[in-house]
Design a protein around this motif. Structure first.
Motif: not given
Length: 506
Positions: A99-104, A378-383
């Motif tokens: 799941v992606l974070d809309p705040d990012k 996961r690392d990439l999608l944390g950016t």
């Protein structure tokens, strides 16, 4: 004889019927199912996510408020003509179950985006979408016949004949919008190529003993994936069995329980199953979307797994792109090659969606290789950059067709420009014509040939857009066909208008 026969009364077929009816074409829709209602189309099994691009399509045809009402979200704060929405999306979905974070999401990095009524997607149901489209189709004079199964298709240089039961229906054009197992596609002889599946997916409504052993939401596991939905007993699963179980068999309670136990790693027990169905991630696409007088749209043209929720949105985009082009062809004022741009523009997008879902299936695959890919993702999608990229790709905001111009706005979905009198572009597109927006005080496009022929709607006035434009030509599907600066060349505008809307009769 009808101008167009459409096979399939799902969202894609109905949206296309509305586009053609809006232009004044005579349209017949043939649907196999005798009744429109079904548990698979209502909440919760029929719930679907519309991207911002799809929601904008409804807005541009004046159907957004009815859709919001039918979806149960029209509480006075939803989007609509003239309304401003918060610029930040509420949700941006997931990639391969992550799941992606809309705040990012970096909104400033999105191209040519202006505040307006539509900046977000919408969670709705197939029942709501089809209800709104069916009503609009009837208002536009579209005929819908249900309980009709197509058995044969024949075409010549002038027409197409569709056989269904004891009836034969003649039309100038036929469009198959009849789903992944399209009868029209097979009967007309379209090649359908792609890749075989990695998994079997399941969705069910069931009674679960001790449901709390299943974690809510999307859960990636060493053996697959399961989703525990908010509605009690609504469960989705993915079992990486090579697609061994598909819709040719009805899943039993024992089979579903065995799969759920395997992918969840629990001893959960199903007390009973009300409804259940299966699917795979088989990814296939027609090599062309047109053969003679037969065209394909939606799942009839391309199938893939539901990962990322792109299927319905891709189909609505097909209908929006095809509708005005086919209407112009039917009405006799399409420029040479216009209908050919349908495959040219939409086929690459379909291919991208197939690859997008293949990539997600590869990331979710059990085993050390899939696990390694998941950790990288996961690392990439944390950016911020990666989340913004995924949102841009899946929301429909990144679409750009190659229209032969190096201007960055040309070929893109037009921002919802607002003129000084408050009129928005979305409102100007409601009658299904293209739009010539003239931002200069000289009103240089008022007497343009396509405007005089009533193929373009003309609007003038300054616009607070920050884009430095002098004028812009927008196709009926909302794509920018031409853009000029403050000192634009009127001749270049006329050439672009002729390319997309046809020359005046000699």
């Amino acid at each position: 004889m009808h101008d167009v026969v459409i096979v399939g009364a799902g969202p894609v077929g109905l949206f296309l019927a509305c586009e053609l009816g809006l232009a004044g074409c005579s349209v017949l829709v043939l649907e196999r199912e005798p009744e429109p209602g079904s548990p698979w189309r209502a909440d919760p099994l029929g719930m679907r996510g519309l991207s911002a691009g799809s929601v904008e399509a409804f807005y541009r045809r004046g159907m957004l408020h009815p859709l919001l009402t039918a979806s149960g979200v029209d509480d006075g704060s939803g989007p609509g003509p003239g309304a401003e929405k918060p610029s930040r999306p509420r949700g941006v979905g997931h990639f391969a179950g992550m799941v992606l974070d809309p705040d990012k999401v970096d909104l400033d990095a999105l191209p040519f985006r202006l505040p307006g009524p539509v900046t977000d997607g919408l969670l709705t149901s197939l029942e709501a979408v089809e209800g709104v489209l069916s009503e609009r189709a009837r208002e536009l004079g579209v005929e819908i016949r249900r309980g009709v199964t197509v058995s044969a298709v024949a075409q010549d240089d002038e027409s197409v004949t569709v056989h269904a039961g004891e009836q034969a229906y003649a039309a100038r054009w036929l469009v198959g919008c009849d789903g992944g197992r399209s009868t029209v596609r097979g009967l007309a002889g379209f090649a359908f190529d792609g890749t075989e599946p990695l998994f079997t997916g399941y969705v069910m409504l069931a009674t679960v003993d001790h449901p709390d052993v299943l974690r809510p939401g999307i859960n990636l596991t060493p053996t697959g994936m399961y989703i525990r939905m908010p509605t009690e007993g609504h469960i989705g699963m993915m079992d990486f069995d090579g697609g061994a179980f598909d819709r040719s068999r009805q899943p039993t309670r024992d089979h579903l329980q065995a799969v759920l136990r395997r992918v969840s790693g629990t001893g959960v027990t199903l007390g009973g199953v009300r409804l259940a169905s299966s699917f795979t991630d088989r990814a296939m696409q027609a090599t062309t979307y047109r053969l003679g007088r037969v065209l394909l749209a939606g799942d009839a043209a391309h199938i893939h797994s539901p990962l990322g929720g792109q299927g319905l949105n891709l189909g609505i985009g097909d209908a929006m792109n095809l509708g005005w082009k086919l209407a112009a062809t039917v009405l006799g004022h399409a420029p040479d090659g216009l209908l050919g741009t349908y495959t040219g523009e939409r086929h690459p997008l379909g291919a991208w969606v197939l690859d997008w879902t293949r990539a997600q299936a590869a990331v979710m695959r059990p085993g050390p290789h899939g696990q390694a890919l998941r950790e990288v993702m996961r690392d990439l999608l944390g950016t911020r950059d990666a989340t913004t990229h995924v949102f841009e790709k899946t929301s429909g905001t990144s679409i750009r067709y190659d229209l032969g111009s190096d201007r960055p706005l040309v070929g893109r979905n037009a921002p919802d420009l607002r003129l000084e009198d408050g009129t928005r572009l979305g409102e100007l597109l409601r009658d299904g014509r293209g739009v010539a927006l003239d931002f200069g005080t000289e009103r240089r496009l008022r007497d343009a040939a396509a405007v005089r022929r009533n193929r373009l709607r003309y609007a003038a006035g300054s616009a607070d857009d920050g884009l430095g434009l002098g004028a812009v030509l927008i196709r009926p599907d909302g794509i920018v066909a031409w853009a000029g600066d403050r000192d634009f060349d009127r001749t270049s505008f006329e050439r672009a208008a002729d390319r997309w809307f046809g020359k005046a009769a000699s």
